[in-house]
Write a protein that holds these residues in place. Structure first.
Motif, PDB file in Angstrom:
ATOM      1  N   HIS A 122       4.662   5.185  -5.655  1.00  0.00           N
ATOM      2  CA  HIS A 122       5.035   4.957  -7.056  1.00  0.00           C
ATOM      3  C   HIS A 122       3.876   4.958  -8.055  1.00  0.00           C
ATOM      4  CE1 HIS A 122       9.165   3.931  -6.027  1.00  0.00           C
ATOM      5  NE2 HIS A 122       8.687   3.198  -5.043  1.00  0.00           N
ATOM      6  N   CYS A 123       2.660   4.806  -7.575  1.00  0.00           N
ATOM      7  CA  CYS A 123       1.558   4.580  -8.522  1.00  0.00           C
ATOM      8  C   CYS A 123       0.446   5.623  -8.443  1.00  0.00           C
ATOM      9  CB  CYS A 123       0.978   3.188  -8.306  1.00  0.00           C
ATOM     10  SG  CYS A 123       2.185   1.881  -8.592  1.00  0.00           S
ATOM     11  N   GLY A 124       0.626   6.655  -7.645  1.00  0.00           N
ATOM     12  CA  GLY A 124      -0.348   7.742  -7.605  1.00  0.00           C
ATOM     13  C   GLY A 124      -1.559   7.514  -6.732  1.00  0.00           C
ATOM     14  N   ALA A 125      -1.532   6.489  -5.877  1.00  0.00           N
ATOM     15  CA  ALA A 125      -2.647   6.334  -4.935  1.00  0.00           C
ATOM     16  C   ALA A 125      -2.659   7.567  -4.019  1.00  0.00           C
ATOM     17  CB  ALA A 125      -2.494   5.053  -4.119  1.00  0.00           C
ATOM     18  N   PRO A 126      -3.842   8.128  -3.756  1.00  0.00           N
ATOM     19  CA  PRO A 126      -3.877   9.384  -2.991  1.00  0.00           C
ATOM     20  C   PRO A 126      -3.438   9.249  -1.536  1.00  0.00           C
ATOM     21  CG  PRO A 126      -6.098   8.590  -3.439  1.00  0.00           C
ATOM     22  CD  PRO A 126      -5.157   7.701  -4.188  1.00  0.00           C
ATOM     23  N   ASP A 127      -3.714   8.085  -0.926  1.00  0.00           N
ATOM     24  CA  ASP A 127      -3.322   7.881   0.463  1.00  0.00           C
ATOM     25  C   ASP A 127      -3.379   6.391   0.780  1.00  0.00           C
ATOM     26  OD1 ASP A 127      -6.060   7.217   1.004  1.00  0.00           O
ATOM     27  OD2 ASP A 127      -6.497   9.330   1.376  1.00  0.00           O
ATOM     28  N   LEU A 128      -2.928   6.035   1.988  1.00  0.00           N
ATOM     29  CA  LEU A 128      -2.895   4.617   2.373  1.00  0.00           C
ATOM     30  C   LEU A 128      -4.289   4.001   2.443  1.00  0.00           C
ATOM     31  CD1 LEU A 128      -0.101   4.546   5.101  1.00  0.00           C
ATOM     32  CD2 LEU A 128      -0.045   3.536   2.816  1.00  0.00           C
ATOM     33  N   GLN A 129      -5.267   4.788   2.887  1.00  0.00           N
ATOM     34  CA  GLN A 129      -6.628   4.264   2.983  1.00  0.00           C
ATOM     35  C   GLN A 129      -7.138   3.844   1.602  1.00  0.00           C
ATOM     36  OE1 GLN A 129      -9.386   6.895   4.947  1.00  0.00           O
ATOM     37  NE2 GLN A 129     -11.102   5.499   4.699  1.00  0.00           N
ATOM     38  N   ALA A 189      -5.149   3.024  -0.933  1.00  0.00           N
ATOM     39  CA  ALA A 189      -4.237   2.027  -1.492  1.00  0.00           C
ATOM     40  C   ALA A 189      -4.410   0.636  -0.876  1.00  0.00           C
ATOM     41  CB  ALA A 189      -2.794   2.496  -1.310  1.00  0.00           C
ATOM     42  N   ARG A 190      -4.850   0.570   0.366  1.00  0.00           N
ATOM     43  CA  ARG A 190      -4.930  -0.739   1.057  1.00  0.00           C
ATOM     44  C   ARG A 190      -5.821  -1.757   0.352  1.00  0.00           C
ATOM     45  NH1 ARG A 190      -4.806   2.448   5.928  1.00  0.00           N
ATOM     46  NH2 ARG A 190      -2.699   2.317   6.755  1.00  0.00           N
ATOM     47  N   PRO A 191      -7.014  -1.403  -0.118  1.00  0.00           N
ATOM     48  CA  PRO A 191      -7.830  -2.416  -0.806  1.00  0.00           C
ATOM     49  C   PRO A 191      -7.143  -2.975  -2.060  1.00  0.00           C
ATOM     50  CG  PRO A 191      -9.202  -0.551  -0.184  1.00  0.00           C
ATOM     51  CD  PRO A 191      -7.769  -0.154   0.072  1.00  0.00           C
ATOM     52  N   ALA A 192      -6.463  -2.130  -2.811  1.00  0.00           N
ATOM     53  CA  ALA A 192      -5.733  -2.603  -3.996  1.00  0.00           C
ATOM     54  C   ALA A 192      -4.575  -3.496  -3.589  1.00  0.00           C
ATOM     55  CB  ALA A 192      -5.233  -1.414  -4.813  1.00  0.00           C
ATOM     56  N   ALA A 193      -3.866  -3.109  -2.540  1.00  0.00           N
ATOM     57  CA  ALA A 193      -2.752  -3.926  -2.052  1.00  0.00           C
ATOM     58  C   ALA A 193      -3.267  -5.261  -1.542  1.00  0.00           C
ATOM     59  CB  ALA A 193      -1.994  -3.184  -0.947  1.00  0.00           C
ATOM     60  N   GLU A 194      -4.368  -5.260  -0.827  1.00  0.00           N
ATOM     61  CA  GLU A 194      -4.978  -6.497  -0.330  1.00  0.00           C
ATOM     62  C   GLU A 194      -5.342  -7.421  -1.484  1.00  0.00           C
ATOM     63  OE1 GLU A 194      -6.309  -9.553   1.680  1.00  0.00           O
ATOM     64  OE2 GLU A 194      -5.475  -7.853   2.778  1.00  0.00           O
ATOM     65  N   ALA A 233       0.838  -1.207   0.000  1.00  0.00           N
ATOM     66  CA  ALA A 233       0.000   0.000   0.000  1.00  0.00           C
ATOM     67  C   ALA A 233       0.870   1.253   0.000  1.00  0.00           C
ATOM     68  CB  ALA A 233      -0.942  -0.010   1.207  1.00  0.00           C
ATOM     69  N   LYS A 234       1.914   1.253   0.805  1.00  0.00           N
ATOM     70  CA  LYS A 234       2.837   2.403   0.831  1.00  0.00           C
ATOM     71  C   LYS A 234       3.516   2.591  -0.526  1.00  0.00           C
ATOM     72  CE  LYS A 234       3.745   2.222   5.784  1.00  0.00           C
ATOM     73  NZ  LYS A 234       4.702   1.898   6.839  1.00  0.00           N
ATOM     74  N   GLN A 235       3.882   1.509  -1.170  1.00  0.00           N
ATOM     75  CA  GLN A 235       4.512   1.590  -2.493  1.00  0.00           C
ATOM     76  C   GLN A 235       3.521   2.118  -3.536  1.00  0.00           C
ATOM     77  OE1 GLN A 235       7.561   1.696  -2.463  1.00  0.00           O
ATOM     78  NE2 GLN A 235       8.574  -0.294  -2.548  1.00  0.00           N
ATOM     79  N   LEU A 236       2.249   1.741  -3.414  1.00  0.00           N
ATOM     80  CA  LEU A 236       1.235   2.238  -4.351  1.00  0.00           C
ATOM     81  C   LEU A 236       1.059   3.749  -4.214  1.00  0.00           C
ATOM     82  CD1 LEU A 236      -1.434  -0.615  -4.105  1.00  0.00           C
ATOM     83  CD2 LEU A 236       0.272  -0.247  -5.913  1.00  0.00           C
TER      84      LEU A 236
END
Length: 180
Positions: A92-99, A101-106, A86-89
């Motif tokens: 490096h990938c333009g996710a606005p924040d960890l909240q 990014a987490r579903p995509a990382a999961e 999630a942090k990498q997203l």
């Protein structure tokens, strides 16, 4: 049933030559196909093309590995892998924040986990191809043939009785290095 995830593995130094950034051995891995969405694979060349065709993404380095190995993991390690991805997203990938990014990382970690329905130490290889409908992934497993190879070794040491074979031959590496 034990939890298993793929880790990057490097059997030889080739990944350091074929990818712009090679993953370090032992990183948790995902397929990384999301990095190629919206890109025409025909426009990729060289090291980018190789990453597209056969790379697993190491989630710590965001580097590529040709192979991954099925590895047992704890629930805590899995949760940490989701958080790291999630942090990498975000980075490096333009996710606005960890909240966000987490579903995509999961989802990526869950898919990587689904590839590990094999015994630990099974090697995984992937092949990507661009098609009209999008990117197609195929996976294969590489198993050690019983009796042909010792566990993860490139060399086998065998004891030789010098008395039977005559005097031992000695090699002086320093002398050889000076003889160029």
């Amino acid at each position: 049933m034990a939890l298993k995830l793929p880790r990057t593995i490097r059997l030889d130094p080739s990944d350091t030559f074929v990818y712009a950034r090679a993953a370090e051995p032992g990183e948790w891995a995902v397929t990384g196909t999301f990095l190629f969405f919206g890109i025409d694979p025909e426009t990729l060349a060289g090291k980018e093309r190789q990453a597209f065709r056969a790379g697993f993404l190491g989630i710590d380095s965001f580097g590529w590995s040709t192979l991954a190995v099925v590895t047992e993991a704890s629930a805590e390690e899995r949760a940490a892998a989701v958080e790291r991805l999630a942090k990498q997203l975000v980075a490096h990938c333009g996710a606005p924040d960890l909240q966000a990014a987490r579903p995509a990382a999961e989802e990526e970690i869950a898919f990587a986990q689904s590839l590990c329905d094999h015994p630990p130490n099974t090697l995984l290889a992937l092949h990507r191809a661009g098609e009209q409908s999008g990117i197609r992934e195929s996976f294969r497993t590489l198993h050690q043939k019983v009796g042909r190879l010792d566990t993860a070794t490139a060399f086998r040491i065998i004891e030789v009785d010098d008395e039977e074979d005559g005097p031992a031959e000695e090699l002086d590496i320093r002398t050889l290095a000076g003889k160029r």
